[in-house]
Motif scaffolding. Structure first.
Motif, mmCIF file in Angstrom:
data_model
loop_
_atom_site.group_PDB
_atom_site.id
_atom_site.type_symbol
_atom_site.label_atom_id
_atom_site.label_comp_id
_atom_site.label_asym_id
_atom_site.label_seq_id
_atom_site.Cartn_x
_atom_site.Cartn_y
_atom_site.Cartn_z
ATOM 1 N N ASP A 163 61.382 45.899 1.362
ATOM 2 C CA ASP A 163 61.612 44.704 2.176
ATOM 3 C C ASP A 163 62.626 44.989 3.284
ATOM 4 O OD1 ASP A 163 59.861 43.387 0.526
ATOM 5 O OD2 ASP A 163 61.421 42.475 -0.728
ATOM 6 N N LYS A 166 61.005 46.833 6.113
ATOM 7 C CA LYS A 166 60.221 45.961 6.981
ATOM 8 C C LYS A 166 61.127 45.154 7.904
ATOM 9 C CE LYS A 166 56.317 45.389 3.790
ATOM 10 N NZ LYS A 166 55.533 44.416 2.983
ATOM 11 N N LYS A 170 61.340 45.136 12.029
ATOM 12 C CA LYS A 170 61.268 43.904 12.804
ATOM 13 C C LYS A 170 62.465 43.764 13.735
ATOM 14 C CE LYS A 170 60.600 38.930 12.195
ATOM 15 N NZ LYS A 170 60.452 37.834 11.191
#
Length: 284
Positions: A163, A166, A170
């Motif tokens: 997570d 990611k 971003k």
């Protein structure tokens, strides 16, 4: 555990030797004592090491519960280092003489890991042993629980790392998008508190902010700052610009007669916003 009971032998488990109990059967115990050449009564702690048995006295495949080699049910020790051995010794205890069953009639041996017992007793003992083996060990269960907890913790950390990866991708995309119209110091100022005094503005940011202020006017500039747009304050703009003499519009003609170049704060439409303030910058 103690060492070997044979004369002139000091082997023990500490040097990797396997020890075997004296058999419970009186006839076989007597054979062991006679071949051992010792006049004593074996105790439950008396042992003979593996060096006193020929290879033919060991099972070829079977192993003891501890993982060592296993003696045959009718194994007899014959290897002893006794110079001038005396005649066979009769133990102090008069052992009853009974018929020794042949090898095929023997059920199991009794060298510490098996005992000669009636067949019915052996079956009961085998059932108890199987039940004991099937019952989970408390220590093993504790380690198993710890292993499962560690595996769950590792799986949770792996999910969190995935997570975070990611989120980092971003954020990198967002940063690349901000770099298209903001400077590095403006991007850094976004992470600070609103109107923070710790923000350090570059000269490029100050010049760009001055142009924005001339384009949108004082109220528009302050409105952008209220929305959170990373722009320096008006005081910072005044402190960072080159020294200028501020004059009113009525003094422009007099300055022109003196031959001084007039530099307004903004060009074109930008000058209108500056004139709203009633100030014009003139180079000295």
């Amino acid at each position: 555990m103690g060492g070997c009971s044979a004369p002139n032998c000091s082997n023990s488990t500490t040097i990797g030797k396997q020890l075997f109990r004296f058999p419970k059967d009186p006839v076989r115990m007597r054979k062991w004592l006679i071949n051992c050449r010792r006049d004593f009564v074996p105790t439950p702690c008396s042992r003979l090491c593996q060096d006193h048995f020929e290879e033919s006295q060991f099972e070829e495949i079977a192993r003891s519960p501890a993982g060592g080699r296993k003696l045959k049910p009718n194994a007899i020790p014959t290897l002893f280092n006794v110079p001038d051995p005396p005649s066979p010794i009769t133990p102090h205890i008069v052992l009853p003489i009974k018929h020794e069953p042949v090898e095929k009639d023997l059920n199991v041996g009794d060298h510490g890991y098996a005992r000669r017992q009636p067949k019915e007793d052996l079956e009961d003992e085998a059932g108890l042993q199987r039940a004991e083996e099937e019952r989970p060990c408390s220590l093993c269960q504790h380690y198993k629980t710890q292993l499962e907890q560690q595996q769950q913790h590792i799986a949770r950390l792996q999910r969190e790392a995935k997570d975070m990866k990611k989120r980092l991708q971003k954020l990198n995309k967002i940063e690349r998008g901000l770099q298209m119209f903001l400077y590095e110091d403006q991007i850094r100022a976004l992470t600070l508190a609103k109107r923070s005094r710790r923000a350090v503005w570059s000269q490029d940011t100050v010049l760009t902010a001055r142009k924005i202020r001339c384009a949108v006017g004082v109220k528009g500039y302050e409105f952008l700052r209220e929305l959170g747009y990373p722009l320096p304050s008006y005081r910072t703009l005044c402190n960072r610009l080159e020294p200028k003499m501020m004059v009113t519009t009525s003094m422009q003609e007099e300055l022109a007669e003196l031959g001084l170049g007039i530099l307004t704060e903004c060009n074109g439409s930008e000058g209108n916003a500056a004139n709203d303030e009633g100030l014009i910058g003139v180079m000295t």
